[in-house]
Design an enzyme around this catalytic site. Structure first.
Site, mmCIF file in Angstrom:
data_model
loop_
_atom_site.group_PDB
_atom_site.id
_atom_site.type_symbol
_atom_site.label_atom_id
_atom_site.label_comp_id
_atom_site.label_asym_id
_atom_site.label_seq_id
_atom_site.Cartn_x
_atom_site.Cartn_y
_atom_site.Cartn_z
ATOM 1 N N TYR A 73 26.810 -6.808 6.345
ATOM 2 C CA TYR A 73 26.376 -6.469 4.982
ATOM 3 C C TYR A 73 26.126 -7.731 4.168
ATOM 4 O O TYR A 73 25.201 -7.793 3.364
ATOM 5 C CB TYR A 73 27.420 -5.583 4.298
ATOM 6 C CG TYR A 73 26.882 -4.968 3.027
ATOM 7 C CD1 TYR A 73 26.188 -3.760 3.058
ATOM 8 C CD2 TYR A 73 27.009 -5.633 1.807
ATOM 9 C CE1 TYR A 73 25.655 -3.213 1.909
ATOM 10 C CE2 TYR A 73 26.474 -5.098 0.645
ATOM 11 C CZ TYR A 73 25.803 -3.889 0.696
ATOM 12 O OH TYR A 73 25.267 -3.356 -0.432
ATOM 13 N N PHE A 125 -4.528 -7.989 -8.882
ATOM 14 C CA PHE A 125 -4.252 -7.236 -7.667
ATOM 15 C C PHE A 125 -3.510 -5.973 -8.102
ATOM 16 O O PHE A 125 -2.715 -5.999 -9.044
ATOM 17 C CB PHE A 125 -3.438 -8.035 -6.641
ATOM 18 C CG PHE A 125 -3.236 -7.252 -5.370
ATOM 19 C CD1 PHE A 125 -4.295 -7.022 -4.510
ATOM 20 C CD2 PHE A 125 -2.011 -6.688 -5.069
ATOM 21 C CE1 PHE A 125 -4.132 -6.249 -3.366
ATOM 22 C CE2 PHE A 125 -1.840 -5.922 -3.920
ATOM 23 C CZ PHE A 125 -2.904 -5.700 -3.069
ATOM 24 N N THR A 126 -3.767 -4.867 -7.406
ATOM 25 C CA THR A 126 -3.294 -3.547 -7.844
ATOM 26 C C THR A 126 -1.806 -3.510 -8.186
ATOM 27 O O THR A 126 -1.428 -3.226 -9.321
ATOM 28 C CB THR A 126 -3.598 -2.513 -6.748
ATOM 29 O OG1 THR A 126 -3.057 -2.997 -5.509
ATOM 30 C CG2 THR A 126 -5.096 -2.311 -6.580
ATOM 31 N N ASP A 216 1.083 -16.118 -5.898
ATOM 32 C CA ASP A 216 1.116 -14.985 -4.971
ATOM 33 C C ASP A 216 0.710 -15.559 -3.618
ATOM 34 O O ASP A 216 -0.473 -15.697 -3.313
ATOM 35 C CB ASP A 216 0.159 -13.871 -5.421
ATOM 36 C CG ASP A 216 0.214 -12.661 -4.491
ATOM 37 O OD1 ASP A 216 0.658 -12.821 -3.329
ATOM 38 O OD2 ASP A 216 -0.200 -11.568 -4.909
ATOM 39 N N LYS A 259 1.852 -9.632 5.589
ATOM 40 C CA LYS A 259 0.547 -10.248 5.853
ATOM 41 C C LYS A 259 0.737 -11.516 6.701
ATOM 42 O O LYS A 259 0.953 -11.407 7.901
ATOM 43 C CB LYS A 259 -0.166 -10.576 4.537
ATOM 44 C CG LYS A 259 -0.503 -9.518 3.487
ATOM 45 C CD LYS A 259 -0.183 -8.130 3.599
ATOM 46 C CE LYS A 259 -0.644 -7.202 2.517
ATOM 47 N NZ LYS A 259 -0.220 -7.283 1.156
ATOM 48 N N ARG A 383 -12.393 -0.520 -2.416
ATOM 49 C CA ARG A 383 -11.962 -1.507 -3.395
ATOM 50 C C ARG A 383 -13.045 -1.563 -4.470
ATOM 51 O O ARG A 383 -13.881 -2.447 -4.494
ATOM 52 C CB ARG A 383 -11.743 -2.884 -2.745
ATOM 53 C CG ARG A 383 -10.387 -3.016 -2.033
ATOM 54 C CD ARG A 383 -9.255 -2.892 -3.019
ATOM 55 N NE ARG A 383 -7.921 -3.053 -2.457
ATOM 56 C CZ ARG A 383 -6.904 -2.239 -2.728
ATOM 57 N NH1 ARG A 383 -7.084 -1.158 -3.456
ATOM 58 N NH2 ARG A 383 -5.705 -2.476 -2.278
ATOM 59 N N PHE A 450 -5.712 5.109 -6.300
ATOM 60 C CA PHE A 450 -6.461 5.053 -5.040
ATOM 61 C C PHE A 450 -5.657 5.546 -3.845
ATOM 62 O O PHE A 450 -6.219 6.021 -2.871
ATOM 63 C CB PHE A 450 -6.971 3.624 -4.781
ATOM 64 C CG PHE A 450 -5.881 2.587 -4.758
ATOM 65 C CD1 PHE A 450 -5.412 2.029 -5.935
ATOM 66 C CD2 PHE A 450 -5.313 2.186 -3.568
ATOM 67 C CE1 PHE A 450 -4.397 1.091 -5.925
ATOM 68 C CE2 PHE A 450 -4.294 1.243 -3.533
ATOM 69 C CZ PHE A 450 -3.832 0.701 -4.723
#
Ligand code: PLP
Length: 459
Positions: A73, A125-126, A216, A259, A383, A450
């Protein structure tokens, strides 16, 4: 013949069979999914180019690492390995793990934003913008104008327009700007990188005004690859060195590990600011989990740590971007309109040019994604106007200049033959484009519409 082809720096050890479908099956599947490719069952998809998020093939080393999970943990050894690689490769001394990128965005937005603040960045970015707005900020896009033009050949369409940023600082005052952020390559602009030169100029401007600068870094290695390939003075530098040089300009960063790091789940929030870190550590236990696992299993952190070492390998990143480029060139050969330069993680089809007879209110990109699926079982993503959502103040639809369909490549998953088949099927849709009609939205979620919106064929 002087042609010298390149090939992937890996070979296939495990295969996953995919289902072959017929056109009538796909016509039914897309109708049932409300003409939204996000709502298709993965089982009904032949080649899945919806996203490169968590869909990557891990290496044998990563899978071996999964067996080394320390599921304690607190104080898992996988955490310390990951922390040491974040220090080494991103150069950030402090770090909290999160279950994915948006969780890091949530936490950093809560820490840095006060209601009424402004956040500026190189295009939205969304999920990033949503968390900024939920924390009370208004997002201001300060990307260069070229980014909004799908045909402009600028090599660094992810650059920030320094004049726009300076004007914003003048307009609202530096104190009102919670932070400036840069993403690279910029997803919504078509996977377009920023240059080191621009980053350093942005850093200097922010420094002068005492404004925080955040990164980012979700696809930072792709950005580093483009800097190496396109920017003067970087050809001889390693991806790791360029990544480090980029990160050195920022106070902190967030990453969707799904990614660049080639894992199936994971996120990173890292900083050099100890105060911000202390706040992040306090919040991560509220929303994610203990600060040494943050919503992840120990094995996930092990795979991430190994993924960091693999993502900076030149041959790996070159093959990744090279595959996207191969696809883009093939589509260009067929006359299909795409965003140029070709992006790092995806080829973006220009749906406005593809379907000039469909008005933006009838969702050309949404329509195109559905048509491509019916033609061949290839899944892509809208997009455009659906992703852009509504203005939170006025409630009116945002009308983005870019109305695109994204063909996103999972890392190390598909072969050149898959790309050939896919490109040929898109060319077939293009040949029949005049017969295609648009869509009507019949269900609209309030946030990130979306993902779950439903459509019907327009009469
Ligand atoms: C995917 C992504 C995110 C969000 O990360 P999740 O892991 O999907 O929550 C943030 N920024 C960029 C640029 C992304 O591509």
């Amino acid at each position: 013949m002087t042609q010298r082809s390149w090939a992937e720096p890996y070979r296939i050890k495990v295969v996953e069979p995919i289902k072959m479908t017929t056109r009538p099956m796909r016509e039914k599947a897309i109708k049932d999914a409300g003409y939204n490719t996000f709502l298709l069952k993965s089982d009904d998809v032949y080649i899945d180019l919806l996203t490169d998020s968590g869909t990557n093939a891990m290496s044998d080393r990563q899978w071996a690492g999964m067996m080394m999970g320390d599921e304690a943990y607190a104080g898992s050894k996988n955490f310390y390995y990951l922390e040491s690689n974040i220090r080494k490769y991103y150069g950030m001394p402090y770090f909290v793990p999160t279950h994915q990128g948006r969780a890091a965005e949530h936490i950093i937005s809560k820490i840095l934003i006060r209601p009424g603040d402004i956040v500026a960045g190189n295009m939205y970015f969304t999920t990033t913008r949503l968390h900024q707005e939920l924390a009370g900020a208004t997002f201001r896009d300060v990307i260069i104008d070229e980014a909004h033009d799908p045909d402009d050949p600028h090599p660094f369409k992810g650059d920030i327009d320094l004049a726009k940023l300076a004007a914003l600082i003048k307009e609202v005052g530096a104190k009102k700007i919670a932070y400036v952020f840069m993403a690279g390559p910029v997803n919504m602009a078509g996977g377009q990188p920023f240059s080191m030169k621009n980053l350093k100029a942005v850093r200097d401007l922010c420094k002068k005004h005492g404004i925080r600068l955040w990164f980012d870094a979700t696809r930072a290695c792709e950005n580093a690859y483009f800097i190496k390939a396109r920017e003067k003075g970087y050809a001889a530098k390693s991806i790791a060195a360029i990544l480090k040089e980029m990160c050195d300009c920022f106070e902190g960063l967030w990453v969707s590990a799904k990614k660049d790091l080639m894992v199936n789940i994971g996120g990173i929030l890292a900083t050099r600011d100890k105060k911000v870190f202390e706040q992040a550590r306090a919040l991560v236990v509220v929303y994610e989990g203990m600060h040494t696992y943050g919503g992840l299993a120990g094995r996930d952190m092990e795979a991430m740590a190994i993924g960091i070492e693999e993502m900076v390998d030149y041959d790996t990143i070159r093959a990744r971007v090279g595959q996207v480029e191969y696809c883009g060139r093939l589509l260009q050969k067929y006359g299909v309109p795409i965003v140029t330069p070709i992006g790092g993680h995806a080829v973006f089809l220009n749906a406005r040019k593809f379907f000039p007879h469909i008005a933006q209110e009838q969702f050309p990109a949404q329509t195109l994604a559905a048509e491509i699926y019916v033609e061949s079982g290839v899944r892509s993503m809208e997009r455009g106007i659906v992703s852009a959502g509504r203005d939170p103040q006025t409630g009116k639809n945002n009308f983005p200049n870019l109305e695109l369909v994204r063909l996103t490549f999972p890392r190390r998953v598909y072969t050149q033959a898959h790309i050939d088949v896919m490109a040929e099927s898109i060319a077939a849709v293009y040949d029949n484009r005049k017969k295609v009609k648009g869509l009507k939205m019949v269900f609209e979620p309030k946030m990130l519409r979306f993902f779950q919106a439903r459509f019907k064929k327009a009469a």
